[in-house]
Every structure is written in structure tokens, then in C-alpha cells.
Design a protein around this motif. Structure first.
Motif, PDB file in Angstrom:
ATOM      1  N   PHE A 147     -22.534 160.889   6.695  1.00 37.33           N
ATOM      2  CA  PHE A 147     -22.974 161.423   7.987  1.00 37.33           C
ATOM      3  C   PHE A 147     -23.427 162.873   7.827  1.00 37.33           C
ATOM      4  N   LEU A 148     -24.649 163.162   8.345  1.00 36.07           N
ATOM      5  CA  LEU A 148     -25.198 164.518   8.232  1.00 36.07           C
ATOM      6  C   LEU A 148     -25.149 165.285   9.550  1.00 36.07           C
ATOM      7  N   GLY A 149     -25.079 164.581  10.668  1.00 39.83           N
ATOM      8  CA  GLY A 149     -25.040 165.278  11.956  1.00 39.83           C
ATOM      9  C   GLY A 149     -25.572 164.395  13.068  1.00 39.83           C
ATOM     10  N   GLU A 150     -25.327 164.824  14.300  1.00 41.44           N
ATOM     11  CA  GLU A 150     -25.825 164.076  15.452  1.00 41.44           C
ATOM     12  C   GLU A 150     -26.339 165.032  16.514  1.00 41.44           C
ATOM     13  N   SER A 151     -27.216 164.474  17.381  1.00 44.24           N
ATOM     14  CA  SER A 151     -27.730 165.198  18.539  1.00 44.24           C
ATOM     15  C   SER A 151     -27.785 164.229  19.697  1.00 44.24           C
ATOM     16  N   ASN A 152     -27.858 164.779  20.881  1.00 42.78           N
ATOM     17  CA  ASN A 152     -27.978 163.915  22.048  1.00 42.78           C
ATOM     18  C   ASN A 152     -28.779 164.619  23.143  1.00 42.78           C
ATOM     19  N   ILE A 165     -42.153 167.237  23.504  1.00 43.38           N
ATOM     20  CA  ILE A 165     -41.482 167.538  22.242  1.00 43.38           C
ATOM     21  C   ILE A 165     -40.205 168.319  22.543  1.00 43.38           C
ATOM     22  N   LEU A 166     -39.091 167.873  21.991  1.00 41.67           N
ATOM     23  CA  LEU A 166     -37.799 168.522  22.209  1.00 41.67           C
ATOM     24  C   LEU A 166     -37.102 168.700  20.861  1.00 41.67           C
ATOM     25  N   THR A 167     -36.630 169.919  20.594  1.00 47.62           N
ATOM     26  CA  THR A 167     -35.892 170.207  19.361  1.00 47.62           C
ATOM     27  C   THR A 167     -34.422 170.397  19.694  1.00 47.62           C
ATOM     28  N   LEU A 168     -33.560 169.701  18.952  1.00 47.13           N
ATOM     29  CA  LEU A 168     -32.118 169.678  19.217  1.00 47.13           C
ATOM     30  C   LEU A 168     -31.346 170.180  18.010  1.00 47.13           C
ATOM     31  N   ASP A 169     -30.231 170.815  18.272  1.00 47.20           N
ATOM     32  CA  ASP A 169     -29.326 171.212  17.186  1.00 47.20           C
ATOM     33  C   ASP A 169     -28.490 170.018  16.756  1.00 47.20           C
ATOM     34  N   LEU A 170     -28.303 169.875  15.483  1.00 49.69           N
ATOM     35  CA  LEU A 170     -27.410 168.850  14.957  1.00 49.69           C
ATOM     36  C   LEU A 170     -25.993 169.390  14.893  1.00 49.69           C
ATOM     37  N   HIS A 171     -25.012 168.549  15.230  1.00 48.34           N
ATOM     38  CA  HIS A 171     -23.617 168.961  15.190  1.00 48.34           C
ATOM     39  C   HIS A 171     -22.768 167.797  14.684  1.00 48.34           C
ATOM     40  N   ASN A 172     -21.482 168.031  14.562  1.00 44.36           N
ATOM     41  CA  ASN A 172     -20.583 166.979  14.094  1.00 44.36           C
ATOM     42  C   ASN A 172     -20.401 165.913  15.164  1.00 44.36           C
ATOM     43  N   ARG A 177     -18.489 171.132  17.121  1.00 46.28           N
ATOM     44  CA  ARG A 177     -19.431 172.094  16.553  1.00 46.28           C
ATOM     45  C   ARG A 177     -18.727 173.032  15.558  1.00 46.28           C
ATOM     46  N   GLY A 178     -17.682 172.517  14.915  1.00 46.81           N
ATOM     47  CA  GLY A 178     -16.930 173.330  13.969  1.00 46.81           C
ATOM     48  C   GLY A 178     -17.792 173.822  12.817  1.00 46.81           C
ATOM     49  N   LEU A 179     -18.624 172.913  12.299  1.00 45.77           N
ATOM     50  CA  LEU A 179     -19.533 173.316  11.230  1.00 45.77           C
ATOM     51  C   LEU A 179     -20.865 173.733  11.834  1.00 45.77           C
ATOM     52  N   LYS A 180     -21.346 174.894  11.414  1.00 43.96           N
ATOM     53  CA  LYS A 180     -22.622 175.378  11.921  1.00 43.96           C
ATOM     54  C   LYS A 180     -23.715 175.087  10.906  1.00 43.96           C
ATOM     55  N   ASN A 181     -24.945 175.328  11.336  1.00 40.44           N
ATOM     56  CA  ASN A 181     -26.110 175.170  10.461  1.00 40.44           C
ATOM     57  C   ASN A 181     -26.218 173.765   9.878  1.00 40.44           C
ATOM     58  N   LEU A 182     -26.036 172.754  10.716  1.00 41.94           N
ATOM     59  CA  LEU A 182     -26.238 171.375  10.276  1.00 41.94           C
ATOM     60  C   LEU A 182     -27.706 170.969  10.362  1.00 41.94           C
ATOM     61  N   GLY A 183     -28.552 171.894  10.800  1.00 42.25           N
ATOM     62  CA  GLY A 183     -29.965 171.615  10.881  1.00 42.25           C
ATOM     63  C   GLY A 183     -30.417 171.298  12.290  1.00 42.25           C
ATOM     64  N   LYS A 184     -31.687 170.970  12.397  1.00 41.67           N
ATOM     65  CA  LYS A 184     -32.284 170.666  13.699  1.00 41.67           C
ATOM     66  C   LYS A 184     -33.040 169.349  13.623  1.00 41.67           C
ATOM     67  N   LEU A 185     -33.111 168.672  14.774  1.00 41.19           N
ATOM     68  CA  LEU A 185     -33.844 167.410  14.895  1.00 41.19           C
ATOM     69  C   LEU A 185     -34.880 167.570  15.999  1.00 41.19           C
ATOM     70  N   THR A 186     -36.119 167.209  15.715  1.00 42.84           N
ATOM     71  CA  THR A 186     -37.203 167.310  16.689  1.00 42.84           C
ATOM     72  C   THR A 186     -37.665 165.906  17.078  1.00 42.84           C
ATOM     73  N   VAL A 187     -37.769 165.688  18.379  1.00 45.06           N
ATOM     74  CA  VAL A 187     -38.168 164.382  18.912  1.00 45.06           C
ATOM     75  C   VAL A 187     -39.459 164.549  19.684  1.00 45.06           C
ATOM     76  N   HIS A 188     -40.426 163.691  19.376  1.00 46.98           N
ATOM     77  CA  HIS A 188     -41.729 163.710  20.057  1.00 46.98           C
ATOM     78  C   HIS A 188     -41.978 162.334  20.661  1.00 46.98           C
TER      79      HIS A 188
END
Length: 581
Positions: A147-152, A165-172, A177-188
Motif C-alpha cells: 500500500f502506497l497511500g489513499e485519497s478520497n 481536474i482535482l489534485t489530492l494529497d495521498l495519506h495512510n 496522516r501520520g506519515l507525510k509526503n506520500l505524494g499527490k494524486l490528480t484526477v481528471h
């Protein structure tokens, strides 16, 4: 179809010409077509299906976590929707992209977008081990992937963004959100409509053969598309023109999805309408859309033919002819086109404070506030509708009123729910809920149930209106006037009362409201839902039942005025909608 309906006015209306649904052609009948299928089809769709649009979600990510030792992660996205019971339903998976922390997946995820419900989306990103790369992604066991991360987000959050187009932060998982910098996910999101191109045609006939004895024929046209097996499928019919052998029909809009191509042959049949459903064929002809365009340019007519019978053995060329008075190509903008380019829906609320609701301090009252936190019917309706509509109103400040209550000894048919003498707006759905709860402690339930003044106040915000209403006919008059404004009136019937008068205001029977002066509403702007019936059915939410016609009402207003979406975001462009409980 003889004797299958009593609504003659409804049976004479047009079908499949861009008027029965929110920007989409009417669904075609599945059974083998007969000469009465078009009229029968009208009655099958009269209940108005909710708006749905197929969307394709394109996904990309950036700065993903690297979980591999000797290479980079091999990411894949799994997309879910959260159902009403909280469980997740998988919508699809992307392909696996090898060795990338900034992937752009090619495979699209198809989603059915419904305006009238909140559609929560969950995105899970996984690193797939190399030994599974040759397997179809649908067969992969997610427990074997890292598992690398999730967004909703809600799907409506995507479609209302500029460019969708919406860009979301990835989290656990589970929002951790204990771990930061899990990356970002962009949905179009993009619509998958075959084509938004359409043609608008005005048909006219001359010298039709009279099929009636004591009057003239009541003609209408039915248009069918010829399919591969040489059969035909009805795609639309015009309205009926009474007692006229030289009829001119209202403009008819056909989408490319209906006629497929300009060279595809169409069968155009002219019938004399009979209330029994046994319509008499006046004549027919076969022309493609390209042929119809030529008729318009050349200003010539095409003769109808009456098919051969066993007695005559040959086709008879009729004196009656079909003319094309107008032919123009149009682009049909969808509801999503408007809301993603800056058009907004302004949400307004009005709550019934009449004494028929019962004493708010007793548990059997419709206004009872349960200390346990369980919503009463009014709170449930406000929350369900508000949670959907709030995404389409950028400032989320909502005018909120009450009616039928007594304040300082005076009965008011429209008072500010927040108790303010001047400010009518509250902030957010929670602001409506708080103002409602506070008003129950300040307002004495009274009556009668007259919400005409609420309609006028909403109409004034949407455009213009004046006057105070005292009975059903005056309410009809106000609604007919308001049908020219960018306004929809949505009514929830709470409790077990008789709502026959409310149902009269809702034009779901195909007959538009008529004012006391004989003026007919330019469009249907009312949707009434008895809450007890929706809850008893259990298949849809109150919000879904209430909002399903709103996009169609919105599009009717925009298209009737040739208003097109702006290429840039124009915040002041809006339509209004008032919900009455």
C-alpha cells in the motif's frame, strides 16, 4: 394502444426531441417497434429518469513513496465508491506502470455521474510486485501488493473544478496522516458522450390528405432510424397539431447519437392522431439528414408515399409534401459543461412552522429534536439535500426562511430562520441546522400552510417578482411567472398529511401549470416528493428523488435562451433553487 391512456394532452406531446431528459436523447424501446411505439414510449418515460452521464477518470500521481530496493515502485490505482451503508464497491483498476514515482496511467476508470446524489470516491495506490506484472490487474490480490497511500473526494468536487481536474494529497489508510509526503494524486474527469453535436429542424407539411370525417386530421410526425437488419427504431416524434392539413411543428432537436450519421437513412411517417392510440398513417418517406439539409437549402418539398396494400398492389404518391423550414447544426452543452465553467446553483431553504407538525417538545412531533442526536424528518431532508447541493455554491451561504409561524404575536409566512431582522443567509448546511434548531425555541407554531411569499422572495433573488399569495391559484400564477427565471422549486412533503395540492404543482403528468389568465408555464420548475413514500420504498434517498429533475430544468432554461458555458470562470453566473420542507 387503444384505450391504454386517458391523458390526451400528454399523448400529443413531442418525444425524444431534446425535451424529455437533461440533455440526452430518450432511451429507445427494446421491443420490436410498431406504429404506436413512439406514443407508448412517452408514457414509459413520463416519470423522468435522473440525470446520468458517463465519465472517464484519468489518473496521474507525483512523488509517490519508493517501496522497492533496487528499482522504483510499480504503481497501480484501485478506485472505489462508498455506498450508503459504508461499504466500498470497486469501480476499476488502472494498469501497472513499472518503475515510476510520477506515473500517468493510460487506462481510464468509467464512472456513472449522478447529479442528485453524493458519490464518495476512494483511491488506493499500490506497488505491485514484479512477479505479478504478467497477470491481468483484475485478478491481482491486493493483499499481495504494498500500500502506497489513499485519497478520497466526492465526484461532484471533480466535475465542478475548472477543467474538471482535482489534485489530492495521498495519506495512510482511514485518513491517518501520520506519515507525510506520500505524494499527490490528480484526477481528471471527461464525459464519454458519443457526440454533443445536434441538428435543430422545423418541419412543415402542406396539402395532407384528410383522414377525419367531421373535422380535419390531427397530424404528427414519427422519425425512425433504419438499422442494419433493415428494420427501424423510432427515435422521436413531434407534438400533434390539431385540426390542420398544413401543420408547422415546433423545432425538433436530434442528436448525432440518435441519427448516427448524416447519411444514415431515416423513415419519416406522418400520422393522424387518434385518442384510442390507433393512429392512421397519412404517408411516409425516407430521407437522410443530408437529404433534409438539401430540402432546406433548395426550399423544395418531398412527397409522401402511401405504402401498397393487397388491393392496390402499388405505392401511391400523395399530394401532401414535407418541407424543412429550418435546419441548423448545434452543440448541446451538458450540465457538467455549465457547472465546470463557473455556473453555480444558489441553494435556498424554507421550513414549515405550522401547528400541524405537533408540539416540538413532544416526541411525536415532526419537529422534535431528539437528545440522542437522531434526526427528525426535517433535519434529515435538510442534511441529505444540502450535502449534495453545497458543492455547487461556492460561498456556501444559504438564504433560509420559515413560514407559518408566529413571531411576537404575529403570524409570518416568510421569516428569517436565523432570527435576524435583515440577514437572510446562514453559513453552510450546519448553519441551516443550527438556525432551524434555534428557531424552534423562538417561534410559535401556527398556520396556515402558505408558502407563496417564500416563492416570491426566492424569485426576487433569482430575478424579479412581487405580491403576496393566499391560495393555490395565486401560487400557480407565481410559479408560471417564475418559470421565466433561473429558478427551481423543490418541495419535500413531511409527515402523513394529504399532499394532493402539492402534487398539482408538480407537472410530472406532462401538463404544464396554467395561470388564471391562461398563460402556460414556459417550463416545469417544481418537483414535489412525499418523504414517507421515498422512505417506504427504500431504493433512493430523499435527495435523489428530489433533485433528479433539477439538471433537466437547468438545461431547459439555458438552452431556451441560447446561454452557453463560459470558457473562463464567471462567478456571478448562477441559477437558483429553493427547497421547501
Amino acid at each position: 394502444m387503444g384505450g391504454c391512456f386517458s391523458d390526451v394532452r400528454g399523448g400529443k406531446q413531442a418525444v425524444g426531441v431534446g425535451q424529455t431528459g437533461p440533455g440526452m436523447p430518450s432511451p429507445l424501446p427494446a421491443s420490436k417497434p410498431t406504429i404506436n411505439d413512439a406514443v407508448d414510449h412517452f408514457f414509459r418515460v413520463r416519470r423522468f429518469h435522473p440525470l446520468f452521464t458517463l465519465l472517464e477518470l484519468s489518473l496521474s500521481a507525483s512523488r509517490l513513496r519508493d517501496r522497492d530496493i533496487f528499482s522504483k515502485s510499480d504503481p497501480m490505482v484501485v478506485v472505489y465508491t462508498k455506498k450508503r451503508d459504508g461499504t466500498l464497491e470497486e469501480l476499476g483498476r488502472t494498469e501497472v506502470i513499472m518503475n515510476s514515482l510520477d506515473p500517468a496511467w493510460i487506462k481510464k476508470i468509467t464512472v456513472v455521474y449522478h447529479f442528485e446524489i453524493v458519490q464518495p470516491l476512494i483511491f488506493h495506490v499500490y506497488d505491485v510486485d514484479a512477479k505479478y506484472h504478467n497477470l491481468p490487474v483484475e485478478t491481482l490480490k491486493l493483499n499481495d501488493a504494498e500500500f502506497l497511500g489513499e485519497s478520497n473526494c466526492a465526484l461532484s468536487e471533480i466535475v465542478t473544478k475548472q477543467g474538471q481536474i482535482l489534485t489530492l494529497d495521498l495519506h495512510n489508510r482511514n485518513g491517518n496522516r501520520g506519515l507525510k509526503n506520500l505524494g499527490k494524486l490528480t484526477v481528471h474527469a471527461e464525459e464519454t458522450v458519443d457526440s454533443k453535436n445536434a441538428i435543430e429542424i422545423i418541419f412543415r407539411c402542406s396539402h395532407l390528405e384528410n383522414k377525419d370525417l367531421l373535422s380535419k386530421s390531427d397530424p404528427f410526425l414519427r422519425i425512425s432510424r433504419i438499422v442494419e437488419n433493415r428494420g427501424s427504431v423510432p427515435i422521436c416524434k413531434t407534438e400533434v397539431v390539431d385540426n390542420n392539413l398544413n401543420p408547422i411543428w415546433r423545432p425538433l432537436c436530434l442528436t448525432t447519437k440518435q441519427f448516427v450519421s448524416k447519411d444514415n437513412p431515416l423513415v419519416i411517417e406522418c400520422f393522424d392522431f387518434n385518442t384510442s392510440g390507433n393512429h392512421i398513417l397519412i404517408g411516409k418517406l425516407q430521407k437522410s439528414v443530408a437529404d433534409l439539409e438539401k430540402l432546406h437549402k433548395q426550399k423544395t418539398g418531398a412527397s409522401f408515399i402511401l405504402p401498397s396494400s393487397a388491393r392496390h398492389g402499388h405505392e401511391k404518391v400523395q399530394k401532401g409534401q414535407l418541407f424543412v423550414d429550418q435546419f441548423c447544426e448545434k452543440h448541446l452543452y451538458s450540465f457538467i459543461d455549465y457547472v465546470s465553467s463557473g455556473f453555480e446553483l444558489n441553494f435556498m431553504v424554507a421550513v414549515d412552522f405550522t401547528a400541524s407538525n405537533g408540539n416540538p417538545r413532544t416526541p411525536d412531533s415532526l419537529h422534535y429534536i431528539d437528545p440522542s442526536g437522531q434526526f427528525n424528518a426535517y433535519q434529515q431532508a435538510i442534511m441529505e439535500v444540502g450535502e449534495v447541493i453545497q458543492f455547487y455554491d461556492s460561498d456556501r451561504c444559504f438564504p433560509a426562511w420559515g413560514f407559518g409561524g408566529m413571531i411576537n404575536g404575529t403570524i409570518s409566512q416568510c421569516f428569517n430562520l436565523n432570527g435576524s431582522a435583515s440577514g437572510i443567509e446562514v453559513e453552510g448546511v450546519q448553519g441551516i441546522m443550527a438556525a432551524y434548531a434555534s428557531a424552534l425555541n423562538q417561534v410559535v407554531l401556527s398556520g396556515p400552510t402558505l408558502f407563496g411569499q417564500v416563492i416570491n422572495n426566492a424569485a426576487e433573488i433569482a430575478g424579479r417578482s412581487d405580491g403576496v399569495l393566499t391560495d393555490l391559484q395565486e401560487t400557480k400564477d407565481a410559479l408560471v411567472r417564475a418559470s421565466d427565471l433561473p429558478l427551481s422549486i423543490l418541495i419535500v412533503g413531511v409527515g402523513g398529511a394529504d399532499f394532493k395540492q402539492m402534487e398539482i404543482l408538480d407537472a410530472d403528468n406532462g401538463c404544464r401549470l396554467e395561470s388564471s389568465t391562461g398563460r402556460v408555464a414556459t417550463r416545469d420548475i417544481v418537483q414535489f416528493v412525499p418523504m414517507r413514500e421515498v422512505l417506504a420504498g427504500g431504493q433512493t434517498s430523499v435527495a435523489q428523488a428530489l433533485l433528479e429533475e433539477l439538471p433537466g430544468q437547468f438545461l431547459t432554461y439555458m438552452r431556451n435562451r441560447d446561454i452557453i458555458p463560459s470558457a473562463v470562470n464567471i462567478a456571478q453566473t448562477s441559477a437558483s433553487y429553493v427547497s421547501i420542507y
